[in-house]
Design an enzyme around this catalytic site. Structure first.
Site, PDB file in Angstrom:
ATOM      1  N   ASN A   7      -4.168  -6.376  -5.498  1.00 37.42           N
ATOM      2  CA  ASN A   7      -4.095  -7.210  -4.266  1.00 37.42           C
ATOM      3  C   ASN A   7      -5.301  -6.364  -3.481  1.00 37.42           C
ATOM      4  OD1 ASN A   7      -3.762  -7.569  -1.041  1.00 37.42           O
ATOM      5  ND2 ASN A   7      -1.733  -7.992  -1.767  1.00 37.42           N
ATOM      6  N   GLU A  34      -4.662 -12.185  -2.171  1.00 37.25           N
ATOM      7  CA  GLU A  34      -5.025 -11.841  -0.737  1.00 37.25           C
ATOM      8  C   GLU A  34      -6.618 -11.697  -0.379  1.00 37.25           C
ATOM      9  OE1 GLU A  34      -2.574 -10.192   2.789  1.00 37.25           O
ATOM     10  OE2 GLU A  34      -1.907  -8.731   1.251  1.00 37.25           O
ATOM     11  N   ASP A 145       1.025  -9.743  -6.799  1.00 39.06           N
ATOM     12  CA  ASP A 145       1.617  -8.755  -6.041  1.00 39.06           C
ATOM     13  C   ASP A 145       3.114  -9.426  -5.818  1.00 39.06           C
ATOM     14  OD1 ASP A 145       2.852  -7.709  -3.567  1.00 39.06           O
ATOM     15  OD2 ASP A 145       0.971  -8.053  -2.250  1.00 39.06           O
ATOM     16  N   ASN A 147       5.833  -8.466  -4.008  1.00 33.92           N
ATOM     17  CA  ASN A 147       6.369  -8.134  -3.091  1.00 33.92           C
ATOM     18  C   ASN A 147       8.140  -7.954  -3.226  1.00 33.92           C
ATOM     19  OD1 ASN A 147       4.927  -7.608  -0.531  1.00 33.92           O
ATOM     20  ND2 ASN A 147       4.229  -9.783  -0.856  1.00 33.92           N
ATOM     21  N   ASP A 217       3.411  -4.316  -7.373  1.00 32.50           N
ATOM     22  CA  ASP A 217       2.533  -5.072  -8.337  1.00 32.50           C
ATOM     23  C   ASP A 217       2.781  -5.002  -9.698  1.00 32.50           C
ATOM     24  OD1 ASP A 217       0.196  -5.605  -6.065  1.00 32.50           O
ATOM     25  OD2 ASP A 217       1.199  -3.636  -5.611  1.00 32.50           O
ATOM     26  N   ASP A 246      -4.492  -1.445   0.788  1.00 26.46           N
ATOM     27  CA  ASP A 246      -3.110  -0.682   0.789  1.00 26.46           C
ATOM     28  C   ASP A 246      -2.587  -0.796  -0.786  1.00 26.46           C
ATOM     29  OD1 ASP A 246      -2.800  -3.370   1.043  1.00 26.46           O
ATOM     30  OD2 ASP A 246      -1.285  -2.854   2.750  1.00 26.46           O
ATOM     31  N   HIS A 247      -2.983  -1.637  -1.597  1.00 28.44           N
ATOM     32  CA  HIS A 247      -2.434  -1.554  -3.003  1.00 28.44           C
ATOM     33  C   HIS A 247      -3.501  -1.282  -4.035  1.00 28.44           C
ATOM     34  CE1 HIS A 247       0.664  -4.827  -2.407  1.00 28.44           C
ATOM     35  NE2 HIS A 247      -0.229  -4.966  -1.314  1.00 28.44           N
TER      36      HIS A 247
END
Length: 255
Positions: A7, A34, A145, A147, A217, A246-247
């Site tokens: 991501n 994303e 991802d 989530n 992930d 942030d991933h």
């Protein structure tokens, strides 16, 4: 064959990072999420210059997924078949005989909200899609991802990230488990038992430095690929770079 998921949290911002990482890590296939980029702006030529062919589905500001591969992806599917959804969150293709489904799973906002209910409906649609794909493609990877942190040990604090919290709620984990019951295995857990290994850290509160993260992930391999999944992990290096996503990328190596 090395297959990874990342991501990037805006391809426009993170393209230099992606270029650097493709050069150094050298995966054969990458699913990215994303991208936050309309299709006409996708840097297809730049990535081709690095040796990667791209298929992608994007939209302005939000969502967006792509598959990058050294060999062109075949039988490309954009979106979940039969599921009406304006959000660009799913793409699939076949590379060297391996079917790869790349997902950007709905966040869900908070337990009990409309977005949470949408997430559960979306995951039900994914389950039906994957069940159908497995009949046609026994060698299959579902990655992205998600989530969803699969277990307490995939969170920095299981008491906070509990059965009533978004990303770790009973229903979300149940949907992930149901998907795995089709015959999918968490490649990371085939080779790693330790707690405290994460793929996402909040930008706030020095989350990365303090290792306040989640492992959300995932790379899930089918029964037919389980024996070939000889290694798997998370590459933390890009998270240390300036203005990072942030991933961090999650990856699996097929022998």
């Amino acid at each position: 064959m090395k297959i990874a998921s990342w991501n990037v949290n805006s391809l426009n911002v993170r393209l230099p990072h992606l270029e650097q990482w493709l050069t150094t890590f050298a995966p054969d296939v990458v699913g990215i999420q994303e991208t936050k980029m309309e299709d006409h702006k996708f840097p297809d030529a730049v990535l081709a210059g690095l040796g990667y062919r791209s298929v992608f589905a994007g939209q302005k500001t939000y969502n967006g997924v792509a598959l990058l591969s050294r060999e062109p992806a075949q039988d490309v599917q954009i979106g979940i078949p039969g599921f009406e959804d304006e959000q660009k969150r799913a793409i699939a293709g076949t590379v060297n005989g391996v079917r790869i489904i790349n997902l950007y799973v709905v966040n869900g906002q908070d337990v009990g909200t409309d977005k949470y209910e949408y997430k559960l409906r979306w995951l039900e649609a994914v389950h039906a899609w994957v069940a159908d794909e497995l009949k046609k493609y026994p060698e299959l990877i579902v990655m992205g991802d998600f989530n969803i942190a699969p277990e307490g040990r995939d969170t920095h604090d299981p008491l906070v990230w509990n059965e009533n919290h978004i990303l770790t709620s009973t229903a979300e984990r149940g949907a992930l488990h149901k998907l795995q019951q089709l015959g999918l295995h968490d490649a990371f857990r085939l080779h790693n038992d330790e707690d405290g290994v994460f793929s996402w850290w909040d930008y706030r509160a020095a989350g990365f430095r303090r290792n306040l993260g989640l492992r959300i992930d995932l790379t899930l391999v089918s029964d037919a690929l389980k024996a070939r999944a000889v290694a798997a992990g998370i590459d933390r290096e890009p998270r240390t770079w300036d203005r990072p996503s942030d991933h961090a990328p999650a990856w699996v190596q097929l022998g």
